[in-house]
Scaffold this motif. Structure first.
Motif, mmCIF file in Angstrom:
data_model
loop_
_atom_site.group_PDB
_atom_site.id
_atom_site.type_symbol
_atom_site.label_atom_id
_atom_site.label_comp_id
_atom_site.label_asym_id
_atom_site.label_seq_id
_atom_site.Cartn_x
_atom_site.Cartn_y
_atom_site.Cartn_z
ATOM 1 N N ARG A 69 0.836 -1.205 0.000
ATOM 2 C CA ARG A 69 0.000 0.000 0.000
ATOM 3 C C ARG A 69 0.866 1.248 0.000
ATOM 4 N N ARG A 70 1.931 1.223 0.795
ATOM 5 C CA ARG A 70 2.807 2.388 0.898
ATOM 6 C C ARG A 70 3.594 2.607 -0.394
ATOM 7 N N VAL A 71 4.073 1.527 -0.998
ATOM 8 C CA VAL A 71 4.947 1.634 -2.164
ATOM 9 C C VAL A 71 4.154 1.769 -3.462
ATOM 10 N N LEU A 72 3.057 1.005 -3.594
ATOM 11 C CA LEU A 72 2.347 0.902 -4.871
ATOM 12 C C LEU A 72 0.992 1.606 -4.888
ATOM 13 N N GLY A 73 0.408 1.818 -3.708
ATOM 14 C CA GLY A 73 -0.920 2.408 -3.647
ATOM 15 C C GLY A 73 -1.994 1.364 -3.427
ATOM 16 N N ASP A 74 -3.161 1.798 -2.972
ATOM 17 C CA ASP A 74 -4.235 0.882 -2.590
ATOM 18 C C ASP A 74 -4.825 0.103 -3.753
ATOM 19 N N ASP A 75 -4.791 0.670 -4.960
ATOM 20 C CA ASP A 75 -5.474 0.045 -6.092
ATOM 21 C C ASP A 75 -4.551 -0.721 -7.021
ATOM 22 N N HIS A 76 -3.272 -0.807 -6.698
ATOM 23 C CA HIS A 76 -2.355 -1.552 -7.569
ATOM 24 C C HIS A 76 -2.710 -3.039 -7.513
ATOM 25 N N PRO A 77 -2.666 -3.748 -8.640
ATOM 26 C CA PRO A 77 -3.005 -5.178 -8.636
ATOM 27 C C PRO A 77 -2.215 -6.002 -7.626
ATOM 28 N N ASP A 78 -0.943 -5.649 -7.404
ATOM 29 C CA ASP A 78 -0.160 -6.400 -6.413
ATOM 30 C C ASP A 78 -0.647 -6.134 -4.997
ATOM 31 N N THR A 79 -1.018 -4.900 -4.717
ATOM 32 C CA THR A 79 -1.581 -4.573 -3.403
ATOM 33 C C THR A 79 -2.877 -5.331 -3.182
ATOM 34 N N LEU A 80 -3.693 -5.407 -4.214
ATOM 35 C CA LEU A 80 -4.963 -6.127 -4.097
ATOM 36 C C LEU A 80 -4.727 -7.615 -3.914
ATOM 37 N N SER A 81 -3.673 -8.143 -4.530
ATOM 38 C CA SER A 81 -3.330 -9.549 -4.309
ATOM 39 C C SER A 81 -2.980 -9.797 -2.843
ATOM 40 N N SER A 82 -2.226 -8.883 -2.241
ATOM 41 C CA SER A 82 -1.882 -9.017 -0.828
ATOM 42 C C SER A 82 -3.101 -8.860 0.065
ATOM 43 N N ALA A 83 -4.008 -7.965 -0.303
ATOM 44 C CA ALA A 83 -5.238 -7.810 0.476
ATOM 45 C C ALA A 83 -6.073 -9.088 0.433
ATOM 46 N N ALA A 84 -6.155 -9.706 -0.745
ATOM 47 C CA ALA A 84 -6.887 -10.967 -0.868
ATOM 48 C C ALA A 84 -6.213 -12.070 -0.055
ATOM 49 N N ASN A 85 -4.888 -12.058 -0.037
ATOM 50 C CA ASN A 85 -4.145 -13.029 0.748
ATOM 51 C C ASN A 85 -4.407 -12.836 2.241
ATOM 52 N N LEU A 86 -4.439 -11.586 2.672
ATOM 53 C CA LEU A 86 -4.749 -11.278 4.067
ATOM 54 C C LEU A 86 -6.164 -11.719 4.416
#
Length: 290
Positions: free
Chosen positions: A183-200
């Motif tokens: 979230r800090r590096v890529l932003g809330d809407d970046h596909p990689d951030t969303l992948s981590s959110a789904a993992n969480l």
């Protein structure tokens, strides 16, 4: 005789380089899959791979072709062809390690794709995937900045490994840290951030935190629909995850509706044999019987 061999090697390298400079776009985008499928038949033909292996043994393989092979690993994975992704990643890694070394970014990327395919293929390979992911993460940490996307990708993969191995508390802590970093590096809407959110969200689900899992999965689903579109494979995965959360909350009608829509879209986009299509179909069968 030596001159003729050198010339052939140069021509071979040029041909691989030309292949590698073709740019069909992101391997995870269904719109690009026909172009990737055409590249698969050309780039992984037996004689082409034989030439690539011979050039790799003398450090003569063009980096453009290495990048193409890595993209093809990602393409096979996105299509649910985990065996093909594993075989290509394993072959590439076997050729590159002796010449490029274990810390070369391309060799590390091949290992990363191999670990993901091993994870997806067999329960018995989860420990091997975890050990490989751990080795890749430690090497990436030595040579890359702390929040480099490759490091965060390795951490995200290890979360899935830990979940599969039943180490849910460790998985949760790493998932939370990786999500916050992305979230800090890529932003809330970046596909990689969303992948981590789904993992969480998956960690919350396994730890019994169904309300938090549902909240996160709904948010990821909406963001993916906005950023990636309704028919992107990641969006379809979120639809299935949200359906499972809804069912766990006894919201059974909305759960069935979400799963039915996801199943239809998975058939259209991914095909009948993709693991996510089969997952959606399995949920609907199971819920009809209850």
């Amino acid at each position: 005789m030596g001159t003729r061999t050198d010339l052939d090697g140069g021509r071979d390298a040029d041909e691989l380089r030309r292949l590698g400079t073709e740019n069909p776009g992101g391997p995870g985008e269904p719109a690009n899959w026909p172009a990737y499928e055409a590249l698969v038949s050309r780039a992984t033909a037996p004689h082409v791979l034989a030439v690539a292996g011979r050039l790799a043994a003398t450090a003569g393989e063009p980096p453009e072709f290495r990048r193409l092979l890595l993209d093809l690993c990602r393409y096979h994975y996105a299509r649910g062809r985990f065996g093909e992704s594993r075989d290509l990643a394993e072959r590439a890694r076997r050729h590159w390690l002796p010449v490029l070394g274990p810390d070369h970014l391309d060799a590390l990327a091949a290992g990363h794709h191999l670990a993901r395919a091993l994870f997806a293929l067999k329960r018995d390979d989860h420990q091997r995937a975890y050990e490989l992911d751990q080795d890749i993460l430690s090497r990436r940490r030595r040579i890359l900045p702390a929040d480099h996307p490759d490091i965060l990708a390795s951490a995200n993969s290890i979360v899935m490994d830990l979940r599969a191995l039943g180490r849910f508390d460790e998985a949760y802590m790493l998932a939370l840290d990786t999500w916050e970093r992305r979230r800090r590096v890529l932003g809330d809407d970046h596909p990689d951030t969303l992948s981590s959110a789904a993992n969480l969200a998956g960690c919350h689900y396994l730890l019994g935190g169904h309300p938090e899992s549902l909240r996160l999965n709904k948010d990821v689903w909406e963001r993916r629909r906005r950023v990636l579109g309704d028919h992107h494979p990641d969006t379809l995965a979120s639809a299935i995850n949200t359906a499972m959360d809804l069912y766990a909350h006894d919201d059974r009608r909305p759960a069935r509706t979400a799963a039915e829509k996801a199943f239809v879209r998975c058939q259209e986009v991914l095909g009948h044999d993709h693991p996510w299509t089969r997952t959606a179909a399995g949920l609907l069968r199971e819920w009809r019987e209850q």
